[in-house]
Design an enzyme around this catalytic site. Structure first.
Site, PDB file in Angstrom:
ATOM      1  N   ASN A  43      29.086 -62.909 -16.073  1.00 19.03           N
ATOM      2  CA  ASN A  43      30.506 -62.258 -15.165  1.00 19.03           C
ATOM      3  C   ASN A  43      30.386 -63.786 -14.212  1.00 19.03           C
ATOM      4  O   ASN A  43      30.337 -64.666 -14.122  1.00 19.03           O
ATOM      5  CB  ASN A  43      29.969 -61.435 -14.021  1.00 19.03           C
ATOM      6  CG  ASN A  43      29.093 -61.764 -13.517  1.00 19.03           C
ATOM      7  OD1 ASN A  43      28.315 -62.561 -13.633  1.00 19.03           O
ATOM      8  ND2 ASN A  43      28.527 -61.569 -12.164  1.00 19.03           N
ATOM      9  N   GLU A  45      33.414 -64.892 -10.643  1.00 22.11           N
ATOM     10  CA  GLU A  45      34.139 -64.004 -10.171  1.00 22.11           C
ATOM     11  C   GLU A  45      35.276 -64.269  -9.679  1.00 22.11           C
ATOM     12  O   GLU A  45      34.860 -66.731  -9.747  1.00 22.11           O
ATOM     13  CB  GLU A  45      33.183 -63.774  -8.932  1.00 22.11           C
ATOM     14  CG  GLU A  45      31.981 -62.415  -8.795  1.00 22.11           C
ATOM     15  CD  GLU A  45      31.643 -62.251  -7.993  1.00 22.11           C
ATOM     16  OE1 GLU A  45      30.671 -61.286  -8.088  1.00 22.11           O
ATOM     17  OE2 GLU A  45      31.894 -62.731  -7.006  1.00 22.11           O
ATOM     18  N   CYS A  54      34.389 -60.382 -16.304  1.00 18.35           N
ATOM     19  CA  CYS A  54      33.003 -59.312 -16.108  1.00 18.35           C
ATOM     20  C   CYS A  54      32.221 -60.561 -17.327  1.00 18.35           C
ATOM     21  O   CYS A  54      33.260 -61.244 -17.978  1.00 18.35           O
ATOM     22  CB  CYS A  54      33.179 -58.220 -17.136  1.00 18.35           C
ATOM     23  SG  CYS A  54      34.549 -57.004 -15.489  1.00 18.35           S
ATOM     24  N   GLU A  56      31.085 -58.960 -20.291  1.00 19.75           N
ATOM     25  CA  GLU A  56      31.330 -58.843 -21.896  1.00 19.75           C
ATOM     26  C   GLU A  56      32.701 -59.512 -21.779  1.00 19.75           C
ATOM     27  O   GLU A  56      33.414 -60.140 -22.974  1.00 19.75           O
ATOM     28  CB  GLU A  56      31.550 -57.170 -21.811  1.00 19.75           C
ATOM     29  CG  GLU A  56      30.057 -56.954 -20.916  1.00 19.75           C
ATOM     30  CD  GLU A  56      30.145 -56.750 -19.643  1.00 19.75           C
ATOM     31  OE1 GLU A  56      29.268 -55.681 -19.822  1.00 19.75           O
ATOM     32  OE2 GLU A  56      30.670 -57.006 -19.455  1.00 19.75           O
ATOM     33  N   CYS A  94      32.581 -51.747 -17.709  1.00 15.37           N
ATOM     34  CA  CYS A  94      33.433 -50.890 -17.051  1.00 15.37           C
ATOM     35  C   CYS A  94      34.403 -50.370 -18.128  1.00 15.37           C
ATOM     36  O   CYS A  94      34.089 -51.186 -19.520  1.00 15.37           O
ATOM     37  CB  CYS A  94      33.866 -51.758 -16.492  1.00 15.37           C
ATOM     38  SG  CYS A  94      34.943 -53.533 -16.932  1.00 15.37           S
ATOM     39  N   CYS A  97      35.716 -53.474 -20.320  1.00  9.37           N
ATOM     40  CA  CYS A  97      34.772 -54.366 -20.898  1.00  9.37           C
ATOM     41  C   CYS A  97      35.077 -53.570 -22.254  1.00  9.37           C
ATOM     42  O   CYS A  97      34.694 -53.727 -23.414  1.00  9.37           O
ATOM     43  CB  CYS A  97      34.130 -54.673 -20.297  1.00  9.37           C
ATOM     44  SG  CYS A  97      33.899 -55.676 -19.542  1.00  9.37           S
TER      45      CYS A  97
END
Length: 141
Positions: A43, A45, A54, A56, A94, A97
């Site tokens: 990930n 940010e 993310c 993925e 999520c 993803c």
């Protein structure tokens, strides 16, 4: 096909490279392909939060930009606070993803295994179980 523990370890290693100065929550993802290749992502940010990527999504973007189209066999995801990745409950992809993984898997007509690792258990399911009734490329025909 790569074994579960090896793919989870690749995801754990990827999580160590996460850029997560705001949440301190590191996530790693590893994608295994039919030829034995493994691509990973962590990930990333951003101070504007909504721009965060993310693990993925990073891995899928890497796969598509490096011309890995289809034959996705398995995915491993692991996450947790920095220094404690993999402790606690399993982390699942999520919704965004799940959709990204579905797009990549659809290119090869595959339904890959997804392993979500936690401290005491590893959830194992097919992507179609994680994202039933998925919207994919076929819906646009």
């Amino acid at each position: 096909m790569i074994d579960r523990d090896t793919l989870i370890e690749a995801a754990r290693s990827a999580a160590t490279r996460a850029y997560a100065p705001y949440s301190n929550f590191h996530v790693g993802a590893a994608l295994a392909f039919a030829d034995g290749s493994v691509l990973t992502g962590a990930n990333v940010e951003n101070a504007s939060y909504g721009m965060t990527l993310c693990a993925e999504t990073v891995a899928v973007g890497k796969a598509l930009s490096e011309d890995w189209r289809g034959q996705l066999e398995a995915v491993a995801v692991i996450g947790g606070k920095a220094g404690a990745v993999g402790s606690g409950d399993p982390v699942t992809p999520c919704g965004r993803c799940r959709q990204m993984l579905n797009e990549l898997a659809s290119l090869g007509g595959n339904d890959p295994l997804v392993w979500c690792a936690g401290e005491a258990e590893v959830l194992e399911m097919r992507l179609s179980d994680l994202l039933p009734h998925a919207f994919g490329p076929g819906a646009l025909e």
